[in-house]
Design a protein around this motif. Sequence first.
Motif, PDB file in Angstrom:
ATOM      1  N   SER A  39      -6.922  -1.965   0.733  1.00 34.95           N
ATOM      2  CA  SER A  39      -6.597  -3.405   0.736  1.00 34.95           C
ATOM      3  C   SER A  39      -7.362  -3.800  -0.588  1.00 34.95           C
ATOM      4  CB  SER A  39      -7.552  -4.230   2.431  1.00 34.95           C
ATOM      5  OG  SER A  39      -9.137  -3.811   1.915  1.00 34.95           O
TER       6      SER A  39
ATOM      7  N   TYR B 112      -0.100   5.928   0.534  1.00 36.35           N
ATOM      8  CA  TYR B 112      -0.838   6.448   0.864  1.00 36.35           C
ATOM      9  C   TYR B 112      -0.579   8.205   1.137  1.00 36.35           C
ATOM     10  CZ  TYR B 112      -2.676   2.903   3.211  1.00 36.35           C
ATOM     11  OH  TYR B 112      -3.363   1.443   3.536  1.00 36.35           O
TER      12      TYR B 112
ATOM     13  N   PRO C 159       0.424  -1.229   0.061  1.00 35.33           N
ATOM     14  CA  PRO C 159       0.049  -0.084   0.001  1.00 35.33           C
ATOM     15  C   PRO C 159       0.623   1.170  -0.169  1.00 35.33           C
ATOM     16  CG  PRO C 159       0.228  -0.941   2.153  1.00 35.33           C
ATOM     17  CD  PRO C 159       0.782  -2.103   1.343  1.00 35.33           C
TER      18      PRO C 159
ATOM     19  N   THR D  15      -6.694   2.822   5.547  1.00 37.87           N
ATOM     20  CA  THR D  15      -6.202   1.218   5.382  1.00 37.87           C
ATOM     21  C   THR D  15      -6.531   0.984   3.440  1.00 37.87           C
ATOM     22  OG1 THR D  15      -6.000   0.676   7.437  1.00 37.87           O
ATOM     23  CG2 THR D  15      -5.950  -0.828   5.299  1.00 37.87           C
TER      24      THR D  15
ATOM     25  N   GLY E  45      -1.698   7.122   8.926  1.00 41.55           N
ATOM     26  CA  GLY E  45      -2.629   6.544   9.209  1.00 41.55           C
ATOM     27  C   GLY E  45      -4.660   6.524   9.290  1.00 41.55           C
TER      28      GLY E  45
ATOM     29  N   GLN F 230     -10.628   1.789   3.811  1.00 43.30           N
ATOM     30  CA  GLN F 230     -11.340   1.938   5.391  1.00 43.30           C
ATOM     31  C   GLN F 230     -11.327   3.114   5.413  1.00 43.30           C
ATOM     32  OE1 GLN F 230     -13.928  -0.311   6.908  1.00 43.30           O
ATOM     33  NE2 GLN F 230     -13.541   1.698   8.488  1.00 43.30           N
TER      34      GLN F 230
END
Length: 124
Positions: A70, A59, A57, A68, A65, A81
Motif C-alpha cells: 500500500s 505481486y 498492486p 499486501t 495472498g 504488510q
Amino acid sequence: QVQLVESGGGLVQAGGSLRLSCAASGGTFRTYPMEWFRQTPGKEREFVAAITWTGVPYYGDFVKGRFTISRDVAKNMVSLQMNTLKPEDTAIYYCAARESYFGWSRNSNDMVYWGKGTLVTVSS
C-alpha cells in the motif's frame, strides 16, 4: 537527492506478521511506481510487490495472498504488510523505484533508486 529508507524488519516466528515501511524523499514519488524486492545470500534480488501511482498492486508469484502493498501518497511512503510468514521469507527486503514514465517492473535491474534494505528473519 533521492532517498529511500526502509524500516520495520526484525525477527518473527513462522506464521507471524511484519509490516515494512519505506519513506521516500527527494523526488516526485507520488507519480513513481514503488516496489519491494528481497535478496538472500548468493541469490539475485527477487521481485516481491509493486504499486503504481494510481494504487494498483502487483505481486510476486510466491506471495499467494500473504502480502499486501500500500502507499500513502501524501506522506511519500509505501508499506508492505506481510502475514503468514515462512522461514523461506527470510531475506533483506529493499524498497525501490524508478521514474513514472517507465512503469513498474519485476526486474530489479530496471530499478534506479534503492534503499539500503531491512532484514527480515523468520524462525521455524
